[in-house]
Write a protein that holds these residues in place. Sequence first.
Motif, PDB file in Angstrom:
ATOM      1  N   ILE A 593       0.843  -1.202   0.000  1.00  0.00           N
ATOM      2  CA  ILE A 593       0.000   0.000   0.000  1.00  0.00           C
ATOM      3  C   ILE A 593       0.873   1.245   0.000  1.00  0.00           C
ATOM      4  O   ILE A 593       0.643   2.204  -0.752  1.00  0.00           O
ATOM      5  CB  ILE A 593      -0.938   0.001   1.227  1.00  0.00           C
ATOM      6  CG1 ILE A 593      -1.842  -1.235   1.218  1.00  0.00           C
ATOM      7  CG2 ILE A 593      -1.792   1.270   1.239  1.00  0.00           C
ATOM      8  CD1 ILE A 593      -2.689  -1.381   2.478  1.00  0.00           C
ATOM      9  N   ASP A 597       0.510   3.635  -3.059  1.00  0.00           N
ATOM     10  CA  ASP A 597      -0.360   4.770  -2.701  1.00  0.00           C
ATOM     11  C   ASP A 597       0.062   5.309  -1.340  1.00  0.00           C
ATOM     12  O   ASP A 597      -0.567   5.020  -0.318  1.00  0.00           O
ATOM     13  CB  ASP A 597      -1.824   4.321  -2.675  1.00  0.00           C
ATOM     14  CG  ASP A 597      -2.780   5.500  -2.693  1.00  0.00           C
ATOM     15  OD1 ASP A 597      -2.392   6.596  -2.280  1.00  0.00           O
ATOM     16  OD2 ASP A 597      -3.940   5.318  -3.136  1.00  0.00           O
ATOM     17  N   GLU A 599      -0.134   8.257   0.035  1.00  0.00           N
ATOM     18  CA  GLU A 599      -1.105   9.118   0.719  1.00  0.00           C
ATOM     19  C   GLU A 599      -2.131   8.285   1.481  1.00  0.00           C
ATOM     20  O   GLU A 599      -2.463   8.578   2.640  1.00  0.00           O
ATOM     21  CB  GLU A 599      -1.812  10.019  -0.294  1.00  0.00           C
ATOM     22  CG  GLU A 599      -2.780  11.004   0.355  1.00  0.00           C
ATOM     23  CD  GLU A 599      -3.490  11.891  -0.663  1.00  0.00           C
ATOM     24  OE1 GLU A 599      -4.300  12.741  -0.250  1.00  0.00           O
ATOM     25  OE2 GLU A 599      -3.234  11.727  -1.880  1.00  0.00           O
ATOM     26  N   LEU A 600      -2.645   7.249   0.839  1.00  0.00           N
ATOM     27  CA  LEU A 600      -3.601   6.372   1.511  1.00  0.00           C
ATOM     28  C   LEU A 600      -2.936   5.638   2.666  1.00  0.00           C
ATOM     29  O   LEU A 600      -3.523   5.488   3.744  1.00  0.00           O
ATOM     30  CB  LEU A 600      -4.175   5.367   0.497  1.00  0.00           C
ATOM     31  CG  LEU A 600      -5.184   4.353   1.041  1.00  0.00           C
ATOM     32  CD1 LEU A 600      -6.390   5.063   1.644  1.00  0.00           C
ATOM     33  CD2 LEU A 600      -5.620   3.387  -0.050  1.00  0.00           C
ATOM     34  N   SER A 601      -1.709   5.199   2.468  1.00  0.00           N
ATOM     35  CA  SER A 601      -0.980   4.503   3.533  1.00  0.00           C
ATOM     36  C   SER A 601      -0.782   5.405   4.743  1.00  0.00           C
ATOM     37  O   SER A 601      -0.968   4.972   5.893  1.00  0.00           O
ATOM     38  CB  SER A 601       0.381   4.027   2.996  1.00  0.00           C
ATOM     39  OG  SER A 601       1.163   3.468   4.019  1.00  0.00           O
ATOM     40  N   LEU A 654      -8.555  -1.347  -2.627  1.00  0.00           N
ATOM     41  CA  LEU A 654      -8.473  -0.184  -1.739  1.00  0.00           C
ATOM     42  C   LEU A 654      -8.522   1.125  -2.523  1.00  0.00           C
ATOM     43  O   LEU A 654      -9.121   2.105  -2.066  1.00  0.00           O
ATOM     44  CB  LEU A 654      -7.191  -0.246  -0.912  1.00  0.00           C
ATOM     45  CG  LEU A 654      -7.126  -1.282   0.210  1.00  0.00           C
ATOM     46  CD1 LEU A 654      -5.783  -1.223   0.896  1.00  0.00           C
ATOM     47  CD2 LEU A 654      -8.253  -1.055   1.213  1.00  0.00           C
ATOM     48  N   GLN A 655      -7.899   1.146  -3.682  1.00  0.00           N
ATOM     49  CA  GLN A 655      -7.873   2.380  -4.460  1.00  0.00           C
ATOM     50  C   GLN A 655      -9.251   2.742  -4.992  1.00  0.00           C
ATOM     51  O   GLN A 655      -9.531   3.922  -5.217  1.00  0.00           O
ATOM     52  CB  GLN A 655      -6.859   2.253  -5.592  1.00  0.00           C
ATOM     53  CG  GLN A 655      -5.411   2.302  -5.106  1.00  0.00           C
ATOM     54  CD  GLN A 655      -4.403   2.306  -6.222  1.00  0.00           C
ATOM     55  OE1 GLN A 655      -4.653   1.792  -7.304  1.00  0.00           O
ATOM     56  NE2 GLN A 655      -3.233   2.885  -5.966  1.00  0.00           N
ATOM     57  N   GLN A 656     -10.115   1.726  -5.188  1.00  0.00           N
ATOM     58  CA  GLN A 656     -11.488   2.054  -5.577  1.00  0.00           C
ATOM     59  C   GLN A 656     -12.263   2.676  -4.416  1.00  0.00           C
ATOM     60  O   GLN A 656     -13.216   3.428  -4.631  1.00  0.00           O
ATOM     61  CB  GLN A 656     -12.209   0.801  -6.070  1.00  0.00           C
ATOM     62  CG  GLN A 656     -11.784   0.361  -7.456  1.00  0.00           C
ATOM     63  CD  GLN A 656     -12.792  -0.562  -8.106  1.00  0.00           C
ATOM     64  OE1 GLN A 656     -13.991  -0.411  -7.926  1.00  0.00           O
ATOM     65  NE2 GLN A 656     -12.298  -1.513  -8.874  1.00  0.00           N
ATOM     66  N   ARG A 658     -10.759   4.567  -2.207  1.00  0.00           N
ATOM     67  CA  ARG A 658      -9.795   5.537  -1.722  1.00  0.00           C
ATOM     68  C   ARG A 658     -10.445   6.799  -1.171  1.00  0.00           C
ATOM     69  O   ARG A 658     -10.117   7.254  -0.064  1.00  0.00           O
ATOM     70  CB  ARG A 658      -8.850   5.900  -2.874  1.00  0.00           C
ATOM     71  CG  ARG A 658      -7.633   6.707  -2.499  1.00  0.00           C
ATOM     72  CD  ARG A 658      -6.726   6.875  -3.711  1.00  0.00           C
ATOM     73  NE  ARG A 658      -5.445   7.446  -3.337  1.00  0.00           N
ATOM     74  CZ  ARG A 658      -5.218   8.747  -3.228  1.00  0.00           C
ATOM     75  NH1 ARG A 658      -6.197   9.611  -3.463  1.00  0.00           N
ATOM     76  NH2 ARG A 658      -4.025   9.193  -2.888  1.00  0.00           N
ATOM     77  N   ASP A 659     -11.371   7.373  -1.905  1.00  0.00           N
ATOM     78  CA  ASP A 659     -11.993   8.634  -1.475  1.00  0.00           C
ATOM     79  C   ASP A 659     -12.726   8.473  -0.147  1.00  0.00           C
ATOM     80  O   ASP A 659     -12.652   9.341   0.732  1.00  0.00           O
ATOM     81  CB  ASP A 659     -12.948   9.143  -2.556  1.00  0.00           C
ATOM     82  CG  ASP A 659     -12.213   9.560  -3.822  1.00  0.00           C
ATOM     83  OD1 ASP A 659     -10.989   9.821  -3.731  1.00  0.00           O
ATOM     84  OD2 ASP A 659     -12.846   9.604  -4.898  1.00  0.00           O
ATOM     85  N   LEU A 662     -10.100   8.012   2.741  1.00  0.00           N
ATOM     86  CA  LEU A 662      -9.399   9.248   3.093  1.00  0.00           C
ATOM     87  C   LEU A 662     -10.296  10.209   3.854  1.00  0.00           C
ATOM     88  O   LEU A 662      -9.818  11.047   4.625  1.00  0.00           O
ATOM     89  CB  LEU A 662      -8.857   9.926   1.832  1.00  0.00           C
ATOM     90  CG  LEU A 662      -7.703   9.209   1.115  1.00  0.00           C
ATOM     91  CD1 LEU A 662      -7.352   9.937  -0.181  1.00  0.00           C
ATOM     92  CD2 LEU A 662      -6.475   9.125   2.023  1.00  0.00           C
ATOM     93  N   CYS A 669     -14.227   3.422   8.740  1.00  0.00           N
ATOM     94  CA  CYS A 669     -13.550   2.473   7.840  1.00  0.00           C
ATOM     95  C   CYS A 669     -13.915   1.036   8.178  1.00  0.00           C
ATOM     96  O   CYS A 669     -14.081   0.192   7.291  1.00  0.00           O
ATOM     97  CB  CYS A 669     -12.036   2.669   7.916  1.00  0.00           C
ATOM     98  SG  CYS A 669     -11.459   4.214   7.160  1.00  0.00           S
TER      99      CYS A 669
END
Length: 885
Positions: A593, A597, A599-601, A654-656, A658-659, A662, A669
Amino acid sequence: MQPLRDAELGAFTFFASPLPHDVCGSNGLPLTPNSIKILGRFQILKTITHPRLCQYVDISRGKHERLVVVAEHYEHNLKDLFKQDKPVSSEKVLQIAYEMLEGLAFMNKHGLVHRALSPHNVLLDCKGKVKLAKFGLYHMTDHGADVDFPIGYPSYLPPEVIAQGSFHSSEGSLGEPPLPSGPKADVWSLGVLLFELCAVCASISVFTVFFCSAGCMDDIVTVLAEEHGCLDIIKPDIPFQLHNCVVDVNLCHRPTPAELLEDIVFEGVSCLYTPYQIPVSLFSSSLRCAHLELPEDINELCKGNEDYLSERSVDEVYHLWCLAGGDLEKELTNKGIIQSKPPVCTLPNFILEDGESFGQSRDRSFLLDDTTVTLSLCQLKNRLKDVAGEAYYPLLEDEQSSLPQSNSNNELSAAVSLPLIIRERDTEYQLTRIVLFDRLLKAYPYKKNQIWKEARVDIPPLLRGLAWAALLGVEGDIQAKYDGIDKDTPIPTDRQIEVDIPRCHQYDELLSSPQGHIKFRRVLKAWVVSHPDLVYWQGLDSLCAPFLYLNFNNEALAYACMSAFIPKYLYNFFLKDNSHVIQEYLTVFSQMIAFHDPELSNHLNEIGFIPDGQIPDFSVFSTDVFPLHKIFHLWDTLLLGNSSFPFCIGVAILQQLRDRLLANGFNECILLFSDLPEIDIERCVRESINLFCWTPKSATYRQHAQPPKPTGDSSSSFGKNPAYYSAEYQDLPNTDLSREPLKLSELKAEISPRISAEDLIDLCELTGPAHFKTPVKRPKTVKTKIVAVDIRSSEDFNRGHIPGSINVPYSSVFGPDGEMLQSPGTNALTSYKGRVIVVLSNIMKNAATFAAHLVKVNYPRVCVLDGGMNKMKPTGLLTVPSPQI
């Protein structure tokens, strides 16, 4: 399955008995609807293939417990012989009797009894050969217990069946169910059918010989003769021996179909028939071509036959018929079999305490209408009219194109770029893929590499089960191995399996059926028993579900696929103490992760949402998270990759989200993953391949993964990809430049993954001693996609460094006490953001700290060289700057 040839597809419908809605079973769960039970039992009928039996194809479940069955069908039947003017010859009657007995005897070997023999269920093909229809109705309805109508026709049922009466499962409290009928019940029905044929056609002498063998009373013959108005004809012709051979209707005196086939009556007929050879399955120890016969002139195979569709199997034709717009209920409605009524006309009746009834009488449409409706193939044939004959016989050695040449070739070529869900519903495209995969699978394992190549495009849903088995490398006599496993002796795991199965994909009609539960239990237990060093962990049932669904009628193949899947992707996950394996897996996932990504991490770390034993892990192996149809598309690609590919799928998921992730904290979560929103699986697959191609192979190294194979192949290839890192590799044996295993505590302390010196040399395309060069070739664009950042001091850098690397001293970013400087030297890396950044140092702690800082300021694709510059010094690849002139 048998080819369609001169056959047609037919459909008939009936209703299962409804169950009360307010009653639960002993486990506290609602009772399984009878239609679900029937659907589960039906599946085995699709595997019963014989020249004298109509092939079952499919069953679908509709509203109000309606079931529609699709099977091979012929327009002509035994009734047509009754109607013709000229008498049927004795030879013809013997032929019909022998062929019916062939079909009945084959059914009996598989534990089936027809119990519904009648003139309209004895079909005749274009050559006049017998095809028994609806032979599975008695089996699928649990001997008639799950329907409100009797199985069989009173005129053809034996006396012992008539005496038992009918029984329904809803009436279980009224008494014990009758004993199931055996093979001898069909012999009585066969005798009555032959009597009718002989009586109408005046072939009485043949009938009397057969009836004498079958063991039926002359009194019964007399009654039947009076009913058919042929008493004067039959009495003089019945031999005196009939009275001596048959004494009563005792079952002990009635032969079985198998015994009748050996009777002297058929001595002159049996020699005209070749014993049926059961086709050899794909995974067995027998030669699949042992009984292959080709004509002397190979051109005779296609001479005069341009109906190529008729040479395809019945299930293929039906699958294509559905894709071409076929609708079973619409076909039955057009023929008047299904009749819709206004809701007010379907109100139930009410019975008062005194027994007086009000309301509707029993709707007779819920009783059995055994009319079979022929499904028109005109729409399908019209859809495929532009497909050339070459599409049905592709050349496997032609490497130029896997798509056939036809008038619509441009459309087929364009279809490859369409979304997968559209391709799977395109009739012409699916025809070409099914034909191609069918031929490749029949040549497995010889054509294994080509199967891999075609699977990278897509896998036709109809052949997905066999294709997965090929991708997993299943070979050998799997049935013998499965049969050799003790699946009956009780073991401690039985209780947990019994608890898990009723909760696994129970929205699916097939897996929720009693037969589905039985098969689930057997396959899971076989795996547990055959792997004594491993244990059953909750979730194994979810792993089993896709394989069982695709191979519902082949438990051995489902077991073999699961046994090949687990060591490849979940090695040592099912140890009794697997905590160290799980923790290492989740730690590597966290590093992935951060690599893809940052920022997400960073956000997940700030809110404490870190994959561990308490937080839901994002592994795609928890197949109960997704419905089966999404799992199929996901695993079509997963099986092409190696054990590291699931990490990329997890990051893509996770990237799907993501918004949402965050924008939310820890609790939100947790709720998000407890009720996972809709995931675009095709996008997930596409992005996971891209992530996989950007990930250096050693970045996902796990010391608890499956040991590397000594030889490689292209089985983990995703084909051409614009990213710098091609996935065409197989794990190589360890060398001095490979990654070294780390303690779990050390691994958890690092945010960015490590890569091996071997990977760095390969990715930078460095030239040097041959034994340091990996055999995998990379695209020439590698140099523009990677940057090596040397954080040693300028003096050390000038003494020797990686060609093309840049120097950002650790001291320019961090002070003597490890504090961050006001103007860190990492500003020089801004122009390299987006490339793979490999941090190099003599001190691994400094390299890990430097990489963690880059991740914190949202630099993606940051990794650390395992072993640092000490690993690179012996290679002879370091260079020094040219002196300034």
